[in-house]
Motif scaffolding. Structure first.
Motif, short mmCIF file in Angstrom:
data_model
loop_
_atom_site.label_atom_id
_atom_site.label_comp_id
_atom_site.label_asym_id
_atom_site.label_seq_id
_atom_site.Cartn_x
_atom_site.Cartn_y
_atom_site.Cartn_z
N THR A 74 26.10 -9.74 -59.97
CA THR A 74 26.56 -10.71 -58.96
C THR A 74 25.94 -12.07 -59.25
OG1 THR A 74 24.70 -10.44 -57.42
CG2 THR A 74 26.48 -8.80 -57.28
N ASP A 75 26.27 -13.04 -58.41
CA ASP A 75 25.66 -14.36 -58.57
C ASP A 75 24.18 -14.37 -58.25
OD1 ASP A 75 28.01 -15.51 -59.38
OD2 ASP A 75 28.55 -16.32 -57.42
N ALA A 76 23.66 -13.25 -57.75
CA ALA A 76 22.22 -13.13 -57.48
C ALA A 76 21.48 -12.54 -58.68
CB ALA A 76 21.99 -12.27 -56.24
N VAL A 77 22.09 -12.58 -59.85
CA VAL A 77 21.52 -11.93 -61.03
C VAL A 77 20.12 -12.47 -61.36
CG1 VAL A 77 22.78 -13.54 -62.53
CG2 VAL A 77 21.85 -11.44 -63.49
N VAL A 78 19.93 -13.77 -61.25
CA VAL A 78 18.64 -14.35 -61.64
C VAL A 78 17.54 -13.88 -60.71
CG1 VAL A 78 17.36 -16.51 -61.90
CG2 VAL A 78 19.71 -16.35 -62.73
N GLU A 79 17.80 -13.97 -59.41
CA GLU A 79 16.78 -13.57 -58.44
C GLU A 79 16.50 -12.07 -58.52
OE1 GLU A 79 18.64 -17.35 -57.11
OE2 GLU A 79 19.44 -15.42 -57.80
N ALA A 80 17.56 -11.28 -58.72
CA ALA A 80 17.36 -9.83 -58.83
C ALA A 80 16.55 -9.49 -60.07
CB ALA A 80 18.72 -9.13 -58.86
N ARG A 106 15.99 -4.19 -47.40
CA ARG A 106 16.90 -3.40 -48.25
C ARG A 106 18.27 -3.24 -47.58
NH1 ARG A 106 14.19 2.05 -50.22
NH2 ARG A 106 16.13 2.06 -51.42
N ALA A 107 18.27 -3.14 -46.28
CA ALA A 107 19.53 -2.96 -45.57
C ALA A 107 20.44 -4.18 -45.68
CB ALA A 107 19.25 -2.65 -44.10
N ARG A 108 19.88 -5.36 -45.99
CA ARG A 108 20.68 -6.58 -46.05
C ARG A 108 20.87 -7.11 -47.46
NH1 ARG A 108 20.96 -8.63 -40.76
NH2 ARG A 108 22.89 -9.57 -41.54
N LEU A 109 20.25 -6.47 -48.47
CA LEU A 109 20.30 -7.00 -49.83
C LEU A 109 21.72 -7.07 -50.39
CD1 LEU A 109 17.28 -5.61 -51.89
CD2 LEU A 109 17.98 -7.99 -51.66
N GLY A 110 22.59 -6.20 -49.93
CA GLY A 110 23.94 -6.18 -50.47
C GLY A 110 24.85 -7.26 -49.94
N GLU A 111 24.38 -8.05 -48.97
CA GLU A 111 25.22 -9.09 -48.38
C GLU A 111 25.13 -10.36 -49.23
OE1 GLU A 111 24.65 -9.56 -44.14
OE2 GLU A 111 23.80 -7.53 -44.03
N PRO A 112 26.27 -10.83 -49.76
CA PRO A 112 26.25 -11.98 -50.68
C PRO A 112 25.51 -13.21 -50.12
CG PRO A 112 28.41 -10.97 -50.68
CD PRO A 112 27.62 -10.29 -49.59
N ALA A 113 25.64 -13.46 -48.81
CA ALA A 113 25.01 -14.65 -48.25
C ALA A 113 23.49 -14.56 -48.23
CB ALA A 113 25.54 -14.89 -46.83
N PRO A 141 5.01 -5.53 -57.28
CA PRO A 141 5.04 -4.06 -57.24
C PRO A 141 5.24 -3.48 -55.84
CG PRO A 141 3.31 -4.81 -58.72
CD PRO A 141 3.84 -6.04 -58.04
N ALA A 142 4.84 -4.20 -54.82
CA ALA A 142 5.02 -3.68 -53.46
C ALA A 142 6.50 -3.49 -53.12
CB ALA A 142 4.37 -4.61 -52.44
N ALA A 143 7.39 -4.15 -53.86
CA ALA A 143 8.82 -4.06 -53.60
C ALA A 143 9.49 -2.94 -54.39
CB ALA A 143 9.49 -5.39 -53.93
N ALA A 144 8.72 -2.10 -55.08
CA ALA A 144 9.29 -1.08 -55.96
C ALA A 144 10.33 -0.19 -55.28
CB ALA A 144 8.17 -0.23 -56.57
N PRO A 145 10.18 0.20 -54.02
CA PRO A 145 11.22 1.04 -53.41
C PRO A 145 12.61 0.39 -53.38
CG PRO A 145 9.20 1.15 -52.12
CD PRO A 145 9.00 0.07 -53.14
N ALA A 146 12.69 -0.91 -53.55
CA ALA A 146 13.98 -1.60 -53.49
C ALA A 146 14.69 -1.66 -54.83
CB ALA A 146 13.78 -3.02 -52.96
N VAL A 147 14.13 -1.07 -55.88
CA VAL A 147 14.76 -1.13 -57.21
C VAL A 147 16.21 -0.67 -57.16
CG1 VAL A 147 14.73 -0.15 -59.54
CG2 VAL A 147 12.62 -1.06 -58.53
N PRO A 148 16.55 0.46 -56.52
CA PRO A 148 17.96 0.87 -56.50
C PRO A 148 18.88 -0.15 -55.84
CG PRO A 148 16.53 2.66 -55.81
CD PRO A 148 15.68 1.44 -55.87
N ASP A 149 18.35 -0.95 -54.93
CA ASP A 149 19.17 -1.96 -54.26
C ASP A 149 19.29 -3.24 -55.09
OD1 ASP A 149 19.24 -0.43 -51.59
OD2 ASP A 149 17.10 -0.67 -51.96
N LEU A 150 18.31 -3.48 -55.95
CA LEU A 150 18.33 -4.69 -56.78
C LEU A 150 19.24 -4.53 -57.98
CD1 LEU A 150 14.52 -5.50 -56.68
CD2 LEU A 150 16.34 -6.99 -55.80
N ILE A 151 19.34 -3.33 -58.54
CA ILE A 151 20.13 -3.12 -59.77
C ILE A 151 21.57 -3.58 -59.60
CG2 ILE A 151 21.06 -1.37 -61.33
CD1 ILE A 151 18.39 0.14 -61.01
N PRO A 152 22.28 -3.25 -58.52
CA PRO A 152 23.67 -3.73 -58.40
C PRO A 152 23.79 -5.25 -58.34
CG PRO A 152 23.24 -1.93 -56.86
CD PRO A 152 21.93 -2.33 -57.43
#
Length: 695
Positions: free
Chosen positions: A488-494, A452-459, A473-484
């Motif tokens: 971005t160009d990471a829209v598909v993966e997010a 989660r600490a690195r999700l905001g980095e474009p690379a 579902p194990a990744a549910a705590p990362a939802v707030p980090d995925l929404i932004p």
């Protein structure tokens, strides 16, 4: 300069090479003949007129007379390199259909001049000439006598070996007037002690290439490889390694062992290789190559150990049974004093399945012992042997891999490889950290804060979001980090990650329903479908996705994206069943396979889907591998038990010793495991649906 007479009389702009009009070829030819850096210009010309092969272009035809003249001129500094380029073009002309119409006449004019070089004072030219002419099998009746005519006066050991190897290669083109005498000569040379005893093994290899029924004497080859092999440094078929690369790729002894192994495979008639792209030698050759690896993997000489462990890796990529024979050697090699030997052995221990040859946990403990091994895997990059151990432990879900992964996740972006690239051929490079992390959803509580600490980095965003999609579902705590990331160009993966998380990502619903902001073309095309798919997975509302796929089935660019999401919808997409049915008849590989899967999911019609998918099982059983056939097997496994004929094909897959794969390297092992698991699922009889525990 006389060598280039008439160069400017040619309309080079009317000729073509791999990159278009050939107007730059005259300058490159002048650079080779007169320039300050002829090697650089020769390399550039090679890229233009040979490139990676597959054709012989009109520029190559026009350049050949000048290349021939330069090969014959003592004033040219790079004559062996020029001959190498000529040989590449000649070999390609014998293999491919796309050959310039003028090439045969140009080659017919060049050959007599090249033959005058058999006695050239420059020994490097004589060696390179034999290698280049060995490609001209159509002229074997002229070339072989000329090379053999040089034999009595040839005093250079490497040049003599080159003559022998060229004769073996050319034998397939010899007629009855030349062939019998040539074969008798090669047979006699198997007892020749010239070149420090290295002519004899060359004759063994040459005779095997000339006569398909002849199998090289492996004992003789091994004995020669244990001797003084320095002469092979000057034989173009083997060659040498730049000093700065020996540590990673091995020197002349390692190269010689690798070449012997290659020839053992190539001189054994085999089946079609991965994707039908070449021969895979039969089990007899695999056994011989296994013997070769086992004979040298514990050799006193470090370079021979380098060569042997690389042979072991190549054999194990293609065959399963040698693993039990080689495993004890690999265990010892994993603690070898030479880093590249440790690296290959650790890589193989990581990728091979655990079995019952040792106490439980033994393999994991061996890998854990390498977690502090910081030897580099290559001159470039920062990957270490420890990274191979981390991956092997991650495959086994062993938590001892976690501290090193957390260190990597906290490092510089350049140290966090999140690509999904191929791994062919086998090398010491481990999978990307994305692949390794994807295996560890069971340890999300430990790893998720660092991700989660690195999700905001474009690379890193796209790769790390792809990991979270694998975790679900194990990744549910990362939802707030995925929404932004949806902007971005990471829209598909997010979006895929949010969809995989499911209802726990409900807070993302407004962002998933918002209009897609323009991005790169790939993200825009995929995002238009993936966003409403994720919205459905999160909210349970399929209507936006059903509306989105309307009218996209027939678009070749959209169909692959749409079909996968419609398959997920299942009966909810029944309104589109009539549009799906015609796509089952599309012969373009992926479309028909994906459509069959979607149609079955939507309608429950097993018979129609099976008619499309079952032939792919038979293709796989025959060793014709394509990526889409793995997908077809996944879909077949959903259809239920196989019929008698289909079960027979599934059993052939399971009974074969071949490692079934399309890709190379570590992926070959994953692909084989998956295909065998799927084939086993098709056999519902408990006595037939075997585990086929892998090696």
């Amino acid at each position: 300069m006389t060598l280039l007479r008439g160069l400017d009389d040619i309309d080079w702009t009317a000729l073509e090479h791999a990159y278009g009009p050939a107007d730059d070829v005259p300058g490159l030819l002048r650079g080779i003949a007169e320039g300050p850096d002829p090697g650089r210009d020769l390399n550039r010309l090679d890229v233009k007129i040979f490139h990676q092969g597959g054709f012989v272009c009109s520029a190559a035809t026009a350049a050949l007379p000048y290349l021939t003249a330069m090969a014959a001129s003592p004033a040219i500094a790079v004559r062996p390199g020029v001959l190498e380029l000529i040989g590449s073009l000649v070999g390609e002309a014998n293999l491919v259909r796309s050959v310039d119409a003028g090439w045969p006449d140009a080659w017919a004019a060049a050959l007599p001049r090249l033959l005058t070089l058999v006695g050239d004072p420059d020994v490097a030219v004589r060696r390179g000439l034999a290698k280049a002419l060995s490609e001209a099998t159509g002229d074997a009746d002229v070339i072989v006598p000329a090379l053999r005519g040089r034999w009595p006066g040839e005093d250079d050991g490497a040049a003599r070996i080159c003559i022998v190897l060229a004769a073996g290669r050319l034998a397939e083109g010899c007629t009855a007037e030349v062939l019998p005498e040539t074969l008798g000569w090669l047979r006699d040379l198997r007892h020749d002690d010239g070149a420090g005893g290295q002519v004899a093994p060359a004759a063994e290899i040459a005779l095997a290439e000339a006569v398909g029924a002849h199998r090289p004497d492996l004992g003789a080859l091994m004995a020669a490889a244990r001797g003084d092999v320095a002469v092979w440094r000057d034989v173009p078929w083997v060659g040498d390694t730049p000093p700065e690369l020996v540590e990673f790729y091995g020197g002349v002894a390692a190269r010689l062992l690798g070449w012997i192994s290659f020839r053992l495979a190539a001189t054994s008639p085999g089946e079609s290789g991965a994707g039908g792209a070449g021969p895979i030698a039969p089990a007899g050759a695999a056994e011989a190559r296994t013997d070769l690896a086992a004979a040298f993997i514990g050799a006193p000489d470090a370079d021979r150990r380098r060569g042997a462990v690389r042979i072991a890796a190549d054999v194990l990529v293609h065959w399963r049974s040698p693993a039990r024979r080689l495993l004890p050697d690999l265990v010892r090699a994993s603690a070898d004093a030479v880093p590249v030997v440790r690296a290959y052995a650790t890589h193989l221990l990581a990728v091979l399945d655990d079995d019952d040859t040792g106490p439980p946990g033994t393999r994991s403990d061996l890998l854990a012992a390498r977690l502090d091994d910081d030897a580099r895997l290559s001159r470039h990059g920062n990957r270490r042997i420890a990274d191979l151990a981390v991956w092997g432990l991650a495959r086994r879900r062993d938590p001892r891999c976690l501290p090193r992964l957390l260190d990597r996740l906290g490092g510089a972006p350049s140290d966090i490889d999140v690509t999904t690239g191929s791994s062919s051929p086998f090398s010491t490079s481990p999978p990307s950290i994305r692949h390794v992390l994807a295996l560890l959803g069971g340890h999300a509580d430990v790893l998720l804060p660092a991700i989660r600490a690195r999700l905001g980095e474009p690379a890193l965003a796209r790769g790390l979001a792809g990991v979270l999609a694998e975790w679900g579902p194990a990744a549910a705590p990362a939802v707030p980090d995925l929404i932004p990331l949806l902007r971005t160009d990471a829209v598909v993966e997010a979006a895929e990650a949010l969809g995989a998380i499911g209802p726990a990502a409900i807070d993302a619903a407004p962002a998933l329903a918002a209009p897609l902001e323009p991005g790169d073309d790939w993200a825009a095309r995929n995002g238009r479908v993936v966003l409403p798919w994720a919205f459905w997975k999160v909210t349970g509302d399929p209507e936006p996705l059903l509306a989105t796929v309307e009218g996209r089935f027939e678009d070749p660019g959209d169909a692959p994206i749409v079909l996968a999401r419609v398959a997920d919808l299942g009966p909810l997409a029944a309104v589109h069943a009539a549009r799906l049915r015609p796509l089952l008849d599309v012969r373009e590989d992926w479309t028909g396979v994906r459509a069959a899967h979607a149609y079955h999911r939507v309608t429950g019609d097993t018979e129609a889907a099976a008619c499309m998918l079952w032939p792919e099982l038979h293709e796989l059983a025959d060793g014709r591998y394509l990526p889409m056939r793995w997908a077809a097997m996944r879909y077949l496994a959903e259809l239920g038990p196989a019929t008698a004929g289909q079960a027979a094909a599934a059993r052939r897959l399971l009974d074969s010793d071949r490692r079934h794969h399309w890709d190379g390297g570590w992926r070959a092992f994953d692909e084989d495991r998956e295909l065998r698991a799927l084939a086993s699922r098709l056999l519902t009889d408990p006595e037939e649906s075997v585990t086929n525990r892998g090696v």
